[in-house]
Design a protein around this motif. Structure first.
Motif, PDB file in Angstrom:
ATOM      1  N   SER A  48      44.388  34.239  35.049  1.00  0.00           N
ATOM      2  CA  SER A  48      43.734  35.370  34.568  1.00  0.00           C
ATOM      3  C   SER A  48      43.504  36.541  35.631  1.00  0.00           C
ATOM      4  CB  SER A  48      42.106  35.271  33.980  1.00  0.00           C
ATOM      5  OG  SER A  48      41.352  34.674  35.130  1.00  0.00           O
ATOM      6  N   ALA A  49      43.874  36.412  36.727  1.00  0.00           N
ATOM      7  CA  ALA A  49      43.743  37.570  37.875  1.00  0.00           C
ATOM      8  C   ALA A  49      44.772  38.709  37.323  1.00  0.00           C
ATOM      9  CB  ALA A  49      44.249  37.059  39.037  1.00  0.00           C
ATOM     10  N   VAL A  50      44.108  39.875  37.513  1.00  0.00           N
ATOM     11  CA  VAL A  50      45.363  41.056  37.270  1.00  0.00           C
ATOM     12  C   VAL A  50      45.399  42.014  38.589  1.00  0.00           C
ATOM     13  CG1 VAL A  50      44.924  43.265  35.956  1.00  0.00           C
ATOM     14  CG2 VAL A  50      44.117  41.171  35.022  1.00  0.00           C
ATOM     15  N   ARG A  51      44.480  42.195  39.338  1.00  0.00           N
ATOM     16  CA  ARG A  51      44.648  43.003  40.394  1.00  0.00           C
ATOM     17  C   ARG A  51      45.209  42.321  41.358  1.00  0.00           C
ATOM     18  NH1 ARG A  51      40.566  43.995  42.876  1.00  0.00           N
ATOM     19  NH2 ARG A  51      38.959  42.476  41.832  1.00  0.00           N
ATOM     20  N   PRO A  52      45.940  42.994  42.428  1.00  0.00           N
ATOM     21  CA  PRO A  52      46.593  42.272  43.812  1.00  0.00           C
ATOM     22  C   PRO A  52      45.486  41.920  44.488  1.00  0.00           C
ATOM     23  CG  PRO A  52      47.814  44.277  43.016  1.00  0.00           C
ATOM     24  CD  PRO A  52      46.430  44.283  42.325  1.00  0.00           C
ATOM     25  N   TYR A  53      45.683  40.773  45.343  1.00  0.00           N
ATOM     26  CA  TYR A  53      44.583  40.172  46.469  1.00  0.00           C
ATOM     27  C   TYR A  53      43.170  40.031  45.597  1.00  0.00           C
ATOM     28  CZ  TYR A  53      48.487  42.035  49.265  1.00  0.00           C
ATOM     29  OH  TYR A  53      49.527  42.158  49.628  1.00  0.00           O
ATOM     30  N   SER A  54      43.025  39.437  44.435  1.00  0.00           N
ATOM     31  CA  SER A  54      41.962  39.169  43.783  1.00  0.00           C
ATOM     32  C   SER A  54      41.209  38.073  44.563  1.00  0.00           C
ATOM     33  CB  SER A  54      42.352  38.753  42.353  1.00  0.00           C
ATOM     34  OG  SER A  54      42.935  39.541  41.326  1.00  0.00           O
ATOM     35  N   PHE A  55      41.737  37.458  45.374  1.00  0.00           N
ATOM     36  CA  PHE A  55      40.972  36.571  45.945  1.00  0.00           C
ATOM     37  C   PHE A  55      41.215  36.821  47.559  1.00  0.00           C
ATOM     38  CE2 PHE A  55      43.215  34.501  42.410  1.00  0.00           C
ATOM     39  CZ  PHE A  55      42.093  34.359  41.670  1.00  0.00           C
ATOM     40  N   ILE A  56      40.932  37.922  47.885  1.00  0.00           N
ATOM     41  CA  ILE A  56      41.012  38.539  49.627  1.00  0.00           C
ATOM     42  C   ILE A  56      40.284  37.640  50.500  1.00  0.00           C
ATOM     43  CG2 ILE A  56      39.384  40.042  49.419  1.00  0.00           C
ATOM     44  CD1 ILE A  56      42.733  40.325  51.212  1.00  0.00           C
ATOM     45  N   GLU A  57      38.867  37.166  49.742  1.00  0.00           N
ATOM     46  CA  GLU A  57      38.049  36.327  50.537  1.00  0.00           C
ATOM     47  C   GLU A  57      38.763  35.254  51.386  1.00  0.00           C
ATOM     48  OE1 GLU A  57      37.429  34.963  46.246  1.00  0.00           O
ATOM     49  OE2 GLU A  57      37.829  36.897  47.539  1.00  0.00           O
ATOM     50  N   PHE A  58      39.852  34.713  50.647  1.00  0.00           N
ATOM     51  CA  PHE A  58      40.600  33.498  51.346  1.00  0.00           C
ATOM     52  C   PHE A  58      41.192  33.694  52.500  1.00  0.00           C
ATOM     53  CE2 PHE A  58      43.963  30.331  51.052  1.00  0.00           C
ATOM     54  CZ  PHE A  58      43.265  29.058  50.878  1.00  0.00           C
ATOM     55  N   ASP A  59      41.452  35.125  52.776  1.00  0.00           N
ATOM     56  CA  ASP A  59      41.905  35.551  54.087  1.00  0.00           C
ATOM     57  C   ASP A  59      41.189  34.955  55.164  1.00  0.00           C
ATOM     58  OD1 ASP A  59      43.254  37.297  56.195  1.00  0.00           O
ATOM     59  OD2 ASP A  59      41.201  38.359  56.041  1.00  0.00           O
ATOM     60  N   THR A  60      39.764  34.717  55.005  1.00  0.00           N
ATOM     61  CA  THR A  60      39.200  34.159  56.254  1.00  0.00           C
ATOM     62  C   THR A  60      39.512  32.742  56.527  1.00  0.00           C
ATOM     63  OG1 THR A  60      37.054  35.385  55.422  1.00  0.00           O
ATOM     64  CG2 THR A  60      36.477  33.726  56.999  1.00  0.00           C
ATOM     65  N   PHE A  61      39.892  31.692  55.312  1.00  0.00           N
ATOM     66  CA  PHE A  61      40.322  30.452  55.749  1.00  0.00           C
ATOM     67  C   PHE A  61      41.810  30.702  56.496  1.00  0.00           C
ATOM     68  CE2 PHE A  61      42.506  26.830  54.447  1.00  0.00           C
ATOM     69  CZ  PHE A  61      41.851  25.800  55.006  1.00  0.00           C
ATOM     70  N   ILE A  62      42.557  31.692  55.942  1.00  0.00           N
ATOM     71  CA  ILE A  62      44.107  31.803  56.224  1.00  0.00           C
ATOM     72  C   ILE A  62      43.859  32.021  58.074  1.00  0.00           C
ATOM     73  CG2 ILE A  62      46.149  33.106  56.189  1.00  0.00           C
ATOM     74  CD1 ILE A  62      45.671  33.417  53.361  1.00  0.00           C
ATOM     75  N   GLN A  63      43.098  33.082  58.310  1.00  0.00           N
ATOM     76  CA  GLN A  63      42.906  33.485  59.570  1.00  0.00           C
ATOM     77  C   GLN A  63      42.472  32.286  60.372  1.00  0.00           C
ATOM     78  OE1 GLN A  63      44.769  35.812  60.190  1.00  0.00           O
ATOM     79  NE2 GLN A  63      43.441  37.861  60.348  1.00  0.00           N
ATOM     80  N   LYS A  64      41.555  31.636  59.839  1.00  0.00           N
ATOM     81  CA  LYS A  64      41.035  30.560  60.880  1.00  0.00           C
ATOM     82  C   LYS A  64      42.088  29.455  61.203  1.00  0.00           C
ATOM     83  CE  LYS A  64      36.070  30.933  60.068  1.00  0.00           C
ATOM     84  NZ  LYS A  64      34.961  30.077  59.153  1.00  0.00           N
ATOM     85  N   THR A  65      42.743  28.882  59.977  1.00  0.00           N
ATOM     86  CA  THR A  65      43.736  28.080  59.886  1.00  0.00           C
ATOM     87  C   THR A  65      45.052  28.508  60.976  1.00  0.00           C
ATOM     88  OG1 THR A  65      43.341  27.442  57.762  1.00  0.00           O
ATOM     89  CG2 THR A  65      45.328  26.539  58.551  1.00  0.00           C
TER      90      THR A  65
END
Length: 303
Positions: A105-122
């Motif tokens: 149901s996501a419409v806008r790009p980067y709707s889950f931008i908060e996941f960036d925190t996990f990406i950066q740590k990993t």
């Protein structure tokens, strides 16, 4: 220095970016590689679900599952095993964190931008491989990649990604193979034809054996089973010759063993020359399956 430089998560259906790592790198080659990654993200379902692409001094790796793709850019000397462990870790965390309904149901790009925190740590963890030894099981991923190696995208695939060759892109439509095989040789085609012939002969003899049983109750039904098993083994060898499969060589050897056993059981119904013919064709087919290897050089999976 080998390292992960960029990672992103996209929706496979339309390539919508869902999350990505922040990136301050402005190096020209890296920006060009990221353009390739952006093109890839819109066409993931046209390729196998685990791929790698060489782009200048960098590698692009990606996987996708359950409608979500996970892509990364790393230096060319970054170990493939670590790269796919990194993507696998992103995939597991994303699936746990977000449900499929919310993703679709996501419409806008980067709707889950908060996941960036996990990406950066990993990403930071995987850029310090020594700290990973006790946190991930490299052996499991190394075994999995050896059994089902990532498909290596070619320059033609890259042209298709950039829109220069529609024909090249179309060959991946539908269910994409995990690995392409080398072109069939003349001996391989001959062995396949002979194997189909043996399978057909077994099938005919099996049908005649059933007719004999119906007319005479004393006939042994095990002969019918032996004929049909021989047919199945011959046809399965043809399948293994035509398509890539995990443990392909082992499966072809097992099919050959089944051909030998079925012919040993049928020694009362066949003369020695017939038995030798069927066994020789099975052995020839097994050899051709072994000789027809997947396209491209297998990547180095050693860390």
């Amino acid at each position: 220095m080998s390292m992960v430089l960029f990672a992103s998560v996209v929706r496979v259906a339309d390539g919508l970016p869902l999350s990505a790592s922040t990136d301050c790198e402005q190096e020209k080659d890296l920006q060009e590689t990221k353009r390739h990654l952006k093109g890839l993200s819109k066409k993931l379902n046209q390729f196998p679900d685990r791929c790698t692409l060489k782009s200048g001094p960098y590698n692009v790796n990606f996987i996708y599952s359950l409608g979500v793709g996970y892509l990364m850019v790393c230096t060319g000397n970054y170990p493939n095993v670590l790269a796919f462990c990194f993507l696998d870790e992103l995939q597991k965390e994303f699936i746990i964190t977000y449900d499929s309904k919310r993703i679709s149901s996501a419409v806008r790009p980067y709707s889950f931008i908060e996941f960036d925190t996990f990406i950066q740590k990993t990403k930071q963890r995987y850029n310090s491989p020594r700290s990973l030894s006790t946190k991930i099981n490299l052996a499991d991923m190394q075994t999995e990649i050896k059994l089902r190696p990532p498909y290596q995208l070619s320059p033609e695939d890259l042209q298709a990604i950039n829109g220069f060759s529609v024909r090249a892109a179309s060959k991946y439509k539908g269910i994409a193979p995990t690995q392409m095989l080398e072109p069939a040789t003349l001996p391989g085609i001959v062995s396949c034809v002979l194997s189909v012939l043996c399978g057909g002969l077994n099938l005919l003899r099996g049908v005649h054996a059933i007719e004999s049983i119906l007319q005479n109750d004393d006939e042994d039904f095990n002969y019918v089973i032996a004929f049909f098993l021989g047919t199945a083994a011959c046809l399965y060898q043809c399948y293994l010759f035509a398509y890539f499969s995990i443990w392909r060589n082992s499966k072809s050897f097992l099919a050959f063993a089944l051909i030998c056993l079925s012919n040993m059981y049928l020694y009362e119904l066949r003369n020695i020359w017939q038995i030798l013919f069927h066994v020789a064709v099975g052995a020839f087919m097994t050899l051709q399956i072994r000789l027809r290897q997947p396209l491209g050089k297998a990547p180095d999976y050693n860390v």
